[in-house]
Design a protein around this motif. Structure first.
Motif, PDB file in Angstrom:
ATOM      1  N   GLY A   1       0.804  -1.184   0.069  1.00  0.00           N
ATOM      2  CA  GLY A   1      -0.002   0.078  -0.036  1.00  0.00           C
ATOM      3  C   GLY A   1       0.895   1.195  -0.022  1.00  0.00           C
ATOM      4  O   GLY A   1       0.676   2.384  -0.830  1.00  0.00           O
ATOM      5  N   VAL A   2       1.746   1.315   0.841  1.00  0.00           N
ATOM      6  CA  VAL A   2       2.709   2.578   0.905  1.00  0.00           C
ATOM      7  C   VAL A   2       3.567   2.873  -0.469  1.00  0.00           C
ATOM      8  O   VAL A   2       3.405   3.728  -0.912  1.00  0.00           O
ATOM      9  CB  VAL A   2       3.897   2.511   2.007  1.00  0.00           C
ATOM     10  N   ALA A   3       3.896   1.769  -0.975  1.00  0.00           N
ATOM     11  CA  ALA A   3       4.557   1.621  -2.247  1.00  0.00           C
ATOM     12  C   ALA A   3       3.382   2.157  -3.274  1.00  0.00           C
ATOM     13  O   ALA A   3       3.828   3.137  -4.316  1.00  0.00           O
ATOM     14  CB  ALA A   3       5.191   0.330  -2.640  1.00  0.00           C
ATOM     15  N   ALA A   4       2.363   1.649  -3.394  1.00  0.00           N
ATOM     16  CA  ALA A   4       1.274   2.127  -4.326  1.00  0.00           C
ATOM     17  C   ALA A   4       1.222   3.585  -4.201  1.00  0.00           C
ATOM     18  O   ALA A   4       0.985   4.235  -5.142  1.00  0.00           O
ATOM     19  CB  ALA A   4       0.032   1.226  -4.294  1.00  0.00           C
ATOM     20  N   LEU A   5       0.932   4.011  -2.916  1.00  0.00           N
ATOM     21  CA  LEU A   5       0.414   5.411  -2.742  1.00  0.00           C
ATOM     22  C   LEU A   5       1.744   6.326  -3.144  1.00  0.00           C
ATOM     23  O   LEU A   5       1.607   7.396  -3.826  1.00  0.00           O
ATOM     24  CB  LEU A   5       0.251   5.717  -1.197  1.00  0.00           C
ATOM     25  N   ALA A   6       2.745   5.984  -2.854  1.00  0.00           N
ATOM     26  CA  ALA A   6       4.180   6.583  -3.394  1.00  0.00           C
ATOM     27  C   ALA A   6       4.237   6.558  -4.860  1.00  0.00           C
ATOM     28  O   ALA A   6       4.619   7.700  -5.597  1.00  0.00           O
ATOM     29  CB  ALA A   6       5.337   5.945  -2.759  1.00  0.00           C
ATOM     30  N   GLY A   7       4.036   5.600  -5.555  1.00  0.00           N
ATOM     31  CA  GLY A   7       4.071   5.409  -7.104  1.00  0.00           C
ATOM     32  C   GLY A   7       2.963   6.094  -7.726  1.00  0.00           C
ATOM     33  O   GLY A   7       3.305   6.697  -8.757  1.00  0.00           O
ATOM     34  N   TYR A   8       1.957   6.202  -7.089  1.00  0.00           N
ATOM     35  CA  TYR A   8       0.912   7.069  -7.807  1.00  0.00           C
ATOM     36  C   TYR A   8       1.117   8.542  -7.705  1.00  0.00           C
ATOM     37  O   TYR A   8       0.961   9.390  -8.540  1.00  0.00           O
ATOM     38  CB  TYR A   8      -0.458   7.086  -6.989  1.00  0.00           C
TER      39      TYR A   8
END
Length: 169
Positions: free
Chosen positions: A143-150
């Motif tokens: 989730g944190v990686a997805a938010l950062a990627g977004y």
């Protein structure tokens, strides 16, 4: 980045805490392989989408390691009293250090809503420590990686911008 975070979370659980591997890489009693796995994911994501600067990448990697260490120390101090509260606070501490690191490293991350999303998600996902460690790692890191990627992937990458400028001449 979300898929990388999910893979990192699974590696963190299945290898990072395994006595054969995880116990070899301790800093003050904290197994650091989960920081290694997740640090690689975020550092490569920032490198690819944001900067290409090795110093920034090393900073992201170091920030993730510090965030992981601080989260484990925070949660460990409270774990015996209340697992859910320990997980929430540990998730908040880890996500706060990670968000601060991303804020310093990536221009596109420097908006309050990106930081708030990582803080909120990290704290809520941290509560999973009371239920299942594998879910905690996979969901928190994914989730944190997805938010950062977004946050950082919506802008053209520096190499794309340079290539487009060359083509448009």
């Amino acid at each position: 980045m979300a898929i990388g975070g999910l893979i990192s979370g699974l590696l963190s659980y299945f290898i990072g805490f395994d006595d054969r591997y995880g116990e070899r890489f301790l800093i003050d009693g904290v197994p650091m392989l989960p920081a290694l796995f997740f640090g690689i994911v975020l550092a490569l994501g920032i490198y690819y989408w944001e900067t290409g600067n090795i110093a920034v990448i090393l900073g992201v990697f170091l920030g993730v390691a510090i965030g992981w260490w601080a989260a484990v120390k925070t949660g460990g101090d409270l774990f015996l009293e209340n697992e859910v509260l320990a997980g929430i606070l540990a998730g908040l501490v880890g996500s706060a250090v990670t968000a601060a690191t991303l804020w310093l490293a990536a221009k596109d991350f420097r908006y309050w809503h990106n930081v708030a999303a990582v803080l909120a998600f990290g704290a809520i996902a941290g509560a999973l420590i009371a239920f299942q460690w594998v879910a905690l790692f996979a969901i928190w890191q994914g989730g944190v990686a997805a938010l950062a990627g977004y946050a950082v992937a919506l802008r053209p990458r520096p190499r794309q911008t340079a290539a487009l400028a060359t083509v448009n001449k």
